[in-house]
Enzyme design. Structure first.
Site, short mmCIF file in Angstrom:
data_model
loop_
_atom_site.label_atom_id
_atom_site.label_comp_id
_atom_site.label_asym_id
_atom_site.label_seq_id
_atom_site.Cartn_x
_atom_site.Cartn_y
_atom_site.Cartn_z
N ASP A 18 0.86 -1.18 0.00
CA ASP A 18 0.00 0.00 0.00
C ASP A 18 0.90 1.24 0.00
O ASP A 18 1.63 1.47 0.96
CB ASP A 18 -0.87 -0.05 1.27
CG ASP A 18 -1.74 1.19 1.43
OD1 ASP A 18 -1.68 2.11 0.58
OD2 ASP A 18 -2.49 1.23 2.42
N ILE A 19 0.83 2.02 -1.05
CA ILE A 19 1.75 3.15 -1.21
C ILE A 19 1.59 4.19 -0.08
O ILE A 19 2.56 4.88 0.25
CB ILE A 19 1.59 3.81 -2.60
CG1 ILE A 19 2.82 4.66 -2.94
CG2 ILE A 19 0.30 4.60 -2.70
CD1 ILE A 19 2.86 5.15 -4.37
N GLY A 40 -9.67 4.48 -6.12
CA GLY A 40 -8.34 3.90 -6.31
C GLY A 40 -7.30 4.48 -5.36
O GLY A 40 -7.58 4.77 -4.19
N VAL A 41 -6.09 4.66 -5.88
CA VAL A 41 -4.99 5.13 -5.04
C VAL A 41 -5.23 6.58 -4.60
O VAL A 41 -4.82 6.98 -3.51
CB VAL A 41 -3.64 4.91 -5.78
CG1 VAL A 41 -3.42 5.89 -6.90
CG2 VAL A 41 -2.48 4.95 -4.80
N ASP A 42 -5.91 7.35 -5.42
CA ASP A 42 -6.25 8.74 -5.10
C ASP A 42 -7.10 8.78 -3.82
O ASP A 42 -6.79 9.53 -2.88
CB ASP A 42 -7.03 9.32 -6.31
CG ASP A 42 -7.19 10.83 -6.27
OD1 ASP A 42 -6.61 11.47 -5.37
OD2 ASP A 42 -7.90 11.36 -7.14
N GLY A 133 -5.40 1.35 -13.32
CA GLY A 133 -6.60 0.92 -12.60
C GLY A 133 -7.82 1.38 -13.35
O GLY A 133 -8.14 0.91 -14.45
#
Ligand code: AR6
Length: 183
Positions: A18-19, A40-42, A133
């Site tokens: 997990d970034i 998503g990652v955002d 993604g």
């Protein structure tokens, strides 16, 4: 956080995890041009960092990009409550749209994010797999484009010490490793 492999004399590291947990000078966010958050990652970055990030994004929109951040460009904010110090927001291309230029736009995301990091004196930068993604860029094609862009940048720069490529799953990291084009 699992480390799988290094390239470019150790300056590029491929990891799984997990970034938002990365202890880096900057995490890159796969944002959209509104800079107002998303999935998503955002979504994960804004949740983990708290409201300071969106506050700075709003100011960037107001002062610099009233029509939104163009695809391929990058801007920097605080990382709020995360361990990392900064977030570099960039907007990847939507895979279905446009032709050949989508590879150039994806390469721009990596190059402009690294340029901004270097300009700010940052040394350790963590990237997610931008556009792969919700934006639908195939991981194998993105692997080629991103590795080439990173290699080209690092060959012309000596200030960035480490670029971490953080994949959300082991399977994604393995597709990257099979398709990367590091020399
Ligand atoms: N850590 C590392 N990688 C992650 C994480 C995480 N916590 N969460 C997801 N990924 P995406 P895009 C991976 O969809 O394709 C948003 O709504 C994920 O598995 O986050 O550039 C924005 O607001 C995938 O490999 O970004 C935009 O509207 C990669 O991160 C849009 O999505 C990128 O997936 C951007 O789409």
């Amino acid at each position: 956080m699992e480390e799988l492999k290094r390239f470019m004399k150790g300056r590029v590291v491929v990891k799984v995890g997990d970034i938002t947990k990365e202890d880096a000078d900057a995490l890159v966010n796969a944002a959209n041009s509104s800079l107002m958050g998303g999935g998503g990652v955002d979504g994960a970055i804004h949740r983990a960092g708290g409201p300071e990030i969106i506050k700075e994004c709003r100011e960037i929109r107001r002062a610099q990009y009233p029509d939104g951040l163009p695809t391929g460009q990058a801007v920097i904010t605080t990382a709020g409550k995360m361990t990392a110090k900064h977030v570099i927001h960039t907007v990847g291309p939507v895979y279905g749209r446009g032709g050949r230029e989508k590879a150039e736009l994806l390469a721009d995301c990596y190059r402009n994010s690294l340029d901004l990091a270097a300009e700010k004196g940052l040394k350790v930068i963590a990237f997610p797999a931008i556009s792969t993604g919700i934006y639908g860029y195939p991981l194998d094609e993105a692997a080629q484009v991103s590795s080439q862009a990173i290699e080209k940048f690092l060959n012309s720069d000596s200030s960035i010490q480490e670029v971490r490529l953080v994949f959300f799953s082991r399977g994604d990291a393995e597709i990257f490793l099979k398709n990367q084009a590091f020399g």
